[in-house]
Design a protein around this motif. Sequence first.
Motif, short mmCIF file in Angstrom:
data_model
loop_
_atom_site.label_atom_id
_atom_site.label_comp_id
_atom_site.label_asym_id
_atom_site.label_seq_id
_atom_site.Cartn_x
_atom_site.Cartn_y
_atom_site.Cartn_z
N THR A 173 0.82 -1.21 0.00
CA THR A 173 0.00 0.00 0.00
C THR A 173 0.85 1.26 0.00
O THR A 173 0.60 2.20 -0.76
CB THR A 173 -0.93 0.01 1.23
OG1 THR A 173 -1.75 -1.16 1.20
CG2 THR A 173 -1.81 1.24 1.24
N ARG A 216 2.52 1.94 -3.36
CA ARG A 216 1.58 2.52 -4.32
C ARG A 216 1.30 3.99 -3.98
O ARG A 216 1.18 4.83 -4.88
CB ARG A 216 0.27 1.73 -4.32
CG ARG A 216 0.36 0.37 -4.97
CD ARG A 216 -1.02 -0.15 -5.32
NE ARG A 216 -1.84 -0.30 -4.13
CZ ARG A 216 -1.99 -1.43 -3.46
NH1 ARG A 216 -1.34 -2.51 -3.84
NH2 ARG A 216 -2.78 -1.49 -2.40
N GLU A 217 1.20 4.29 -2.70
CA GLU A 217 0.88 5.66 -2.30
C GLU A 217 2.04 6.61 -2.55
O GLU A 217 1.84 7.79 -2.82
CB GLU A 217 0.49 5.68 -0.81
CG GLU A 217 -0.15 6.96 -0.37
CD GLU A 217 -0.80 6.87 1.00
OE1 GLU A 217 -1.09 7.93 1.58
OE2 GLU A 217 -1.02 5.74 1.47
N PHE A 255 2.88 8.60 -7.17
CA PHE A 255 1.64 9.31 -7.46
C PHE A 255 1.02 8.91 -8.80
O PHE A 255 -0.14 9.24 -9.08
CB PHE A 255 1.88 10.83 -7.42
CG PHE A 255 2.06 11.36 -6.03
CD1 PHE A 255 1.96 10.54 -4.93
CD2 PHE A 255 2.34 12.71 -5.82
CE1 PHE A 255 2.12 11.03 -3.64
CE2 PHE A 255 2.51 13.22 -4.54
CZ PHE A 255 2.40 12.37 -3.45
N ASN A 287 0.19 5.95 -9.51
CA ASN A 287 -0.87 5.02 -9.13
C ASN A 287 -2.15 5.76 -8.76
O ASN A 287 -3.24 5.38 -9.20
CB ASN A 287 -0.41 4.16 -7.96
CG ASN A 287 0.61 3.11 -8.36
OD1 ASN A 287 0.40 2.34 -9.28
ND2 ASN A 287 1.74 3.10 -7.67
N GLU A 288 -2.02 6.79 -7.93
CA GLU A 288 -3.21 7.56 -7.55
C GLU A 288 -3.83 8.26 -8.76
O GLU A 288 -5.06 8.29 -8.90
CB GLU A 288 -2.85 8.59 -6.48
CG GLU A 288 -4.03 9.40 -6.00
CD GLU A 288 -3.68 10.38 -4.90
OE1 GLU A 288 -4.52 11.26 -4.60
OE2 GLU A 288 -2.57 10.27 -4.34
N THR A 348 -7.61 7.63 -10.16
CA THR A 348 -8.52 8.76 -10.34
C THR A 348 -9.03 8.83 -11.77
O THR A 348 -10.21 9.10 -12.02
CB THR A 348 -7.80 10.08 -9.97
OG1 THR A 348 -7.29 9.97 -8.64
CG2 THR A 348 -8.76 11.26 -10.04
N HIS A 390 -14.05 2.60 -4.45
CA HIS A 390 -13.49 3.51 -3.45
C HIS A 390 -13.56 2.79 -2.11
O HIS A 390 -14.65 2.49 -1.61
CB HIS A 390 -14.30 4.81 -3.43
CG HIS A 390 -13.60 5.95 -2.77
ND1 HIS A 390 -13.01 5.86 -1.52
CD2 HIS A 390 -13.39 7.24 -3.17
CE1 HIS A 390 -12.48 7.02 -1.20
NE2 HIS A 390 -12.69 7.88 -2.17
N ASP A 400 -10.21 11.80 -3.58
CA ASP A 400 -9.24 11.10 -2.72
C ASP A 400 -9.30 9.59 -2.94
O ASP A 400 -9.84 8.83 -2.13
CB ASP A 400 -9.48 11.43 -1.24
CG ASP A 400 -8.31 10.96 -0.37
OD1 ASP A 400 -7.34 10.38 -0.93
OD2 ASP A 400 -8.35 11.15 0.85
N GLY A 449 -6.91 7.44 -2.83
CA GLY A 449 -5.68 6.82 -2.35
C GLY A 449 -5.87 5.37 -1.93
O GLY A 449 -4.96 4.56 -2.02
#
Length: 575
Positions: free
Chosen positions: A208, A211-212, A215, A217-218, A222, A303, A323, A325
């Motif tokens: 996790t 991935r976070e 960016f 990935n985010e 999105t 989500h 968001d 994430g």
Amino acid sequence: MSIAALPRTVRTFARLRVIAQVLSKHGFGHFVERLQLSRYLPSADWLRREKPVEEPEVDPLEAIGARLVRVCEELGPTFIKLGQIASTRPDIFPPQILTALEKLQDDVSPFAAEVARDIFEDDTGITVTKAFKTFTAEPFASGSIAQVHRAVTHDDRQVVVKIKRPGIDQMIQLDMYVLQWMAERAEALFPELRPFRPRMIIEEFAQTIRRELDFINEASATSRFYEAFKDDPNIDTPEVCWELTGASVVTLEYMSGLHLKDALAKADGKSLTPGEMAISRKELARNLSECFLKQFFELGFFHADPHPGNMLVRPPSGVVLFDFGMIGRIDDELVGRLVISIVAIVRKEIDVLIDVLADLGALGRNTDRLALAGDLRQMLEKYYGLPLHRLDLVVIFRELIDTVRRNDVTLPRDFVALFKSLATVSGVVLQIDPELNLLELLQPKISKLLRERFSPNRLLRAFGLSAWHLFSIVRDAPRFIRDTMRGMGRGQFQINIRHENLDHLASELDRSSNRIAFAMLVASTIIGSTMLLSMESDVPVFGVPIRYLGFVGYAITFVMAGGLLIAILRSGKLS
């Protein structure tokens, strides 16, 4: 993993020292002792003895949760994120600890705007002045991993720019080395911690956090949501500005709207200003429900953190999601298991339900299938015959999680995230419109899914795939047996034995033998010094009578014996 597997750097051992100090400070000194971290504490054992933590008369688990929160906050971003990830696993941790961990906040002081500009330019290759007409120097949000700035592009689009904190990658990478080592040691040395699966928690956390930290990935998640809902007039998600996005920077469309609490205050025409549209509770609740049901049963991703802080409302009934994430994913196999579970629940086939859990690898070493079957049957019988509008998904989710945790069952992360997201949305929908029942909307989705799963074409395709696997096994079996027999005939057949905790025993034996040798050296020095003092001859050595060298030997012996005594006291094993 032994301590030798850690990067042997000053930073690594300094970090171990800080972790050991903080754990001891907040009442986890026994944990430090059993992990053999006490050697990294700077003071002698009698000065660092764990002091009783002054706590009011509360539930012991609540007290542990509060102390864990203080530990995470003091150890910084990595441990705060770890606590937040752990708070999403109600199937592993008791509710008292989860409640405490959910309070963790990662608000930290922002870094300088000049640094943020440099990071943006290095990552995107575009200067801030070339990318934006205006760029707000003061961030409106600052966290442990990144901070967020408002900006306006040259085509007058309002955007938000999320910029990664400098040096955070190296800090988290160092902490991950230490955490993985501590998790393996804890699972090996603490039998009582094994039901909490520390290694699994750290492995999930590592995935996790990686991935976070990237960016891309985010931004990709999105973008997937934007593509899925861009034609839906009731659902809005931010669009990604890919030309202004990189591994350390993500630029998104700015989304405006009302917070849920403010929107509900304006519902049905209340607290409205002149010219402002009223909020329709019923339509808003239905749009929100349909949005998430589409994610669960059609898109294959959802989500995973749909609390009211991650959504806005646009009058009269529009929903804004942001968001992304934390994203859950449902692959085809997981959907299949979910469908079989639903059929088993409807038909009261508890054994089939337990077989599904076993196929998912959810049953632990201490799981009693008979006890699990009894608990599940008792739980399901409680709700049979109850009208749909009387079912509370939040309560059902809590009871289910309590049942699986009590029976040493650990569900896949995405499975838990799905149920938790569904329960959270159900609670939000109930807050918006108490008369809307999410299960009534859920029932046709499940029925459609069941029809698709058990359609003749689907079953025929599954049968063909199974036949191919069976044919592959029959085809490859003779060759496999022949290769095995040849290997055995050549003496290449091996049996590998994996030991647990013997590295700790070997380390203790090495330490004990070193102390014995050191003690023998001290004893021999004392004997030699005594013999020198008892000599009658005054033969000079370097101009000093030889007998006086005995005093030098005693002084050296005193220092050596003192060091040995301190090492024994610090180990906590005087007796």
